[in-house]
Motif scaffolding. Structure first.
Motif, mmCIF file in Angstrom:
data_model
loop_
_atom_site.group_PDB
_atom_site.id
_atom_site.type_symbol
_atom_site.label_atom_id
_atom_site.label_comp_id
_atom_site.label_asym_id
_atom_site.label_seq_id
_atom_site.Cartn_x
_atom_site.Cartn_y
_atom_site.Cartn_z
ATOM 1 N N UNK A 16 0.819 -1.230 0.000
ATOM 2 C CA UNK A 16 0.000 0.000 0.000
ATOM 3 C C UNK A 16 0.844 1.268 0.000
ATOM 4 N N UNK A 70 7.894 -14.524 5.403
ATOM 5 C CA UNK A 70 6.466 -14.655 5.077
ATOM 6 C C UNK A 70 6.062 -13.622 4.028
ATOM 7 N N UNK B 94 5.942 -12.818 14.648
ATOM 8 C CA UNK B 94 7.390 -12.736 14.431
ATOM 9 C C UNK B 94 8.120 -13.856 15.170
ATOM 10 N N UNK B 100 1.870 -16.432 9.600
ATOM 11 C CA UNK B 100 1.453 -15.207 8.910
ATOM 12 C C UNK B 100 2.314 -14.013 9.280
ATOM 13 N N UNK B 101 1.899 -12.839 8.790
ATOM 14 C CA UNK B 101 2.621 -11.592 9.054
ATOM 15 C C UNK B 101 1.639 -10.437 8.919
ATOM 16 N N UNK B 102 2.045 -9.272 9.432
ATOM 17 C CA UNK B 102 1.197 -8.080 9.330
ATOM 18 C C UNK B 102 1.771 -7.095 8.324
ATOM 19 N N UNK B 103 0.872 -6.537 7.522
ATOM 20 C CA UNK B 103 1.232 -5.470 6.595
ATOM 21 C C UNK B 103 0.591 -4.176 7.082
ATOM 22 N N UNK B 104 1.051 -3.055 6.493
ATOM 23 C CA UNK B 104 0.385 -1.781 6.778
ATOM 24 C C UNK B 104 -1.086 -1.911 6.409
ATOM 25 N N UNK B 106 -4.587 -1.371 4.770
ATOM 26 C CA UNK B 106 -4.865 -1.171 3.352
ATOM 27 C C UNK B 106 -4.835 0.309 2.949
ATOM 28 N N UNK B 148 -1.638 -11.003 6.686
ATOM 29 C CA UNK B 148 -1.271 -11.627 5.413
ATOM 30 C C UNK B 148 -0.682 -13.019 5.642
ATOM 31 N N UNK B 150 0.163 -16.573 2.770
ATOM 32 C CA UNK B 150 -0.021 -17.103 1.417
ATOM 33 C C UNK B 150 -1.330 -17.902 1.367
#
Lengths: 79, 240
Positions: A16, A70, B94, B100-104, B106, B148, B150
């Protein structure tokens, strides 16, 4: 030796921040910038003179900490 | 019930969790410094929200190297109940306690608002007192809560029923608009395969008194109290 580690989001992961930067560039008139992906850059000063050893060490710390496998991949350069 | 609330440098919801456990629920709790090497005989471990180690490098990335995390890992592998809230959930990802992992988010905004989450699974120690499909109103406060993994990992989470909470409308419907941060499969919280480790982005500890806008978070803590009393939980320090 110095190693440079470039960490980027994997192609399958939406970025993003990169999208927002691309949108900002478009609003500045840079319509030919089709996409932007943001990443991280690390410089490691290593106590070795062996390029192969430096590369192996930089890859090891990238695997263990600098990149999260990941969501991220990385590339190493040594000099 | 004795709760250990882990305190990392930069944790800022540790006292909220402590307050909920002690003042609201009347249970005993300890604030455990991240450099300690002892969970002080706790029955439950909470990794609280905040910005552990300043969230340097990535959210939660440094906290897994704190000495107490070895004890938390051992406690979790013995079957002890561990709850990760917000940054605590990020630390779990972590540390490899959860996949899984974290994204910013949306839309890149830090979100601080009440949301609705639906309880998908009630066979975890932190949802045992819930009804399946129950919708809870709980606040979120995060900039990086966009879960997030896969597609094959998401499929495995679905198959193993490890998705514990999803963002929904007030009526319990999963919609794109009700997903505040863009999380895959509207995931707000998950558990491990053994089901004793649960992580979620919303803050149940901030929703334990109606004066704070919602008391829906109480059921999460009541669940673990009930699970411990019923003897449904194995492991933990007491049983070890």
């Amino acid at each position: 030796m110095r190693a440079r580690v470039f960490v980027t989001l994997k192609p399958s992961v939406f970025d993003p921040q990169g999208r927002t930067i691309a949108d900002a560039l478009h609003s500045l008139g840079y319509s030919s910038v089709e996409d932007v992906r943001q990443g991280k850059y690390f410089e490691l000063d290593l106590a070795t003179t062996e390029a192969a050893q430096a590369r192996a060490l930089a890859s090891e710390v990238a695997d263990k900490l600098l990149a999260n496998p990941v969501i991220e991949s990385y590339r190493v350069e040594v000099e | 019930m004795k709760i250990a609330v882990i305190v990392f440098p930069g944790s800022n919801c540790d006292h909220d969790a402590y307050h909920a456990a002690t003042d609201v629920l009347g249970e005993s709790a300890d604030l455990v410094w991240h450099k300690d090497a002892d969970l002080k005989g706790a029955d439950v471990v909470v990794l609280p929200g905040g910005f552990a180690h300043g969230d340097y490098l990535r959210t939660g990335a440094m906290a897994r190297f704190s000495p107490i995390m070895r004890e938390v890992q051992a406690f979790a592998s013995r079957g002890g109940p561990v709850l990760g809230i917000c940054n605590g959930f990020q630390v779990m990802l972590e540390a490899g306690l959860l996949p899984g992992a974290m994204l910013r988010n949306r839309d890149l905004k830090f979100l601080c608002e009440h949301v609705h989450i639906r309880v998908e699974q009630i066979d975890t120690p932190f949802t045992a007192a819930c009804r399946r499909g129950q919708v809870l109103t709980i606040p979120i406060a995060h900039g990086e809560g966009n879960y997030f993994a896969e597609p094959d990992v998401i499929a495995r989470l679905e198959k193993n029923r490890q998705i514990v909470f999803r963002y929904t409308t007030a009526g319990g419907e999963v919609t794109e608009a009700a997903n505040p941060n863009g999380s895959a499969a509207s995931i707000a919280g998950i558990c491990n395969e053994a089901r004793n480790v649960v992580g979620l982005m919303p803050h149940p500890e901030r929703a334990c008194e109606s004066i704070l806008g919602s008391a829906d978070g109480l059921v999460i803590f009541q669940s673990v109290m009930q699970s411990l009393k019923s003897g449904a939980l194995v492991g933990g320090t007491r049983q070890a």
